[in-house]
Design a protein around this motif. Structure first.
Motif, PDB file in Angstrom:
ATOM      1  N   CYS A  63       0.600  -1.296   0.153  1.00 27.13           N
ATOM      2  CA  CYS A  63       0.102  -0.475  -0.515  1.00 27.13           C
ATOM      3  C   CYS A  63       1.207   1.092   0.591  1.00 27.13           C
ATOM      4  O   CYS A  63       1.749   1.794   0.682  1.00 27.13           O
ATOM      5  CB  CYS A  63      -0.886  -0.015   1.222  1.00 27.13           C
ATOM      6  N   ALA A  64       1.212   1.807  -1.030  1.00 21.41           N
ATOM      7  CA  ALA A  64       1.251   3.213  -1.465  1.00 21.41           C
ATOM      8  C   ALA A  64       1.308   4.529  -1.095  1.00 21.41           C
ATOM      9  O   ALA A  64      -0.063   4.631  -0.983  1.00 21.41           O
ATOM     10  CB  ALA A  64       2.183   3.222  -2.365  1.00 21.41           C
ATOM     11  N   ALA A  65       1.944   5.346   0.280  1.00 17.01           N
ATOM     12  CA  ALA A  65       0.683   6.263   0.273  1.00 17.01           C
ATOM     13  C   ALA A  65       1.796   7.824  -0.500  1.00 17.01           C
ATOM     14  O   ALA A  65       2.497   7.191  -0.557  1.00 17.01           O
ATOM     15  CB  ALA A  65       1.171   6.669   1.351  1.00 17.01           C
ATOM     16  N   SER A  66       0.227   8.529  -0.792  1.00 17.26           N
ATOM     17  CA  SER A  66       1.179   9.804  -1.626  1.00 17.26           C
ATOM     18  C   SER A  66       2.209  10.513  -0.797  1.00 17.26           C
ATOM     19  O   SER A  66       2.513  11.267  -1.637  1.00 17.26           O
ATOM     20  CB  SER A  66       0.066  10.570  -1.964  1.00 17.26           C
ATOM     21  N   GLY A  67       1.783  10.874   0.134  1.00 17.97           N
ATOM     22  CA  GLY A  67       2.390  11.258   0.917  1.00 17.97           C
ATOM     23  C   GLY A  67       3.487  10.483   2.698  1.00 17.97           C
ATOM     24  O   GLY A  67       3.560   9.276   2.245  1.00 17.97           O
ATOM     25  N   SER A  68       4.715  11.241   3.155  1.00 17.61           N
ATOM     26  CA  SER A  68       4.982  10.633   3.849  1.00 17.61           C
ATOM     27  C   SER A  68       3.889  10.271   5.122  1.00 17.61           C
ATOM     28  O   SER A  68       3.086  10.599   4.764  1.00 17.61           O
ATOM     29  CB  SER A  68       5.416  11.447   5.216  1.00 17.61           C
ATOM     30  N   ILE A  69       3.360   8.713   5.772  1.00 21.20           N
ATOM     31  CA  ILE A  69       3.516   8.495   6.716  1.00 21.20           C
ATOM     32  C   ILE A  69       3.375   8.425   7.927  1.00 21.20           C
ATOM     33  O   ILE A  69       3.192   7.533   8.555  1.00 21.20           O
ATOM     34  CB  ILE A  69       3.104   6.797   6.434  1.00 21.20           C
TER      35      ILE A  69
END
Length: 113
Positions: free
Chosen positions: A22-28
């Motif tokens: 699951c790739a997030a658009s920004g920092s997690i």
């Protein structure tokens, strides 16, 4: 503002393994609560695994077989699925709770011989 994109699903034989990402658009780094849900045809969406404050929880049906983890440097949440069973067939969704709930589009996992 937060977008999640799942990948890694596919067709696998019983007993096989898959790793969902699951790739997030920004920092997690600021998102403490993330998890994986799944929904099979005709069934309600159910929690599969969650990682929050460094603690992991799993549905009874996947304990000992699935492992949830995260890589903050890659802004990615993972679900390692081992010893897959036909009952695991479902669309798997990534979830993040950061003031509001965010969902990915889902990735299909089919376990069949």
């Amino acid at each position: 503002q937060v977008q999640l994109v799942e990948s890694g699903g596919g067709l696998v034989q019983p007993g096989g393994s898959l790793r969902l990402s699951c790739a997030a658009s920004g920092s997690i780094r600021s998102i403490d609560n993330m998890g994986w849900f799944r929904q099979a045809p005709g069934k309600e969406r159910e929690l599969v695994a969650r990682i929050a404050s460094g603690t992991t929880i799993y549905a009874d049906s996947v304990k000992g077989r699935f492992t949830i983890s995260r890589d903050n440097a890659k802004n990615t949440l993972y679900l390692q699925m081992n010893n897959l069973k036909p009952e695991d067939t479902a669309v798997y969704y990534c979830n993040a709770v950061f003031y509001v709930r965010y969902w990915g589009q889902g990735t299909q996992v089919t376990v069949s011989s």
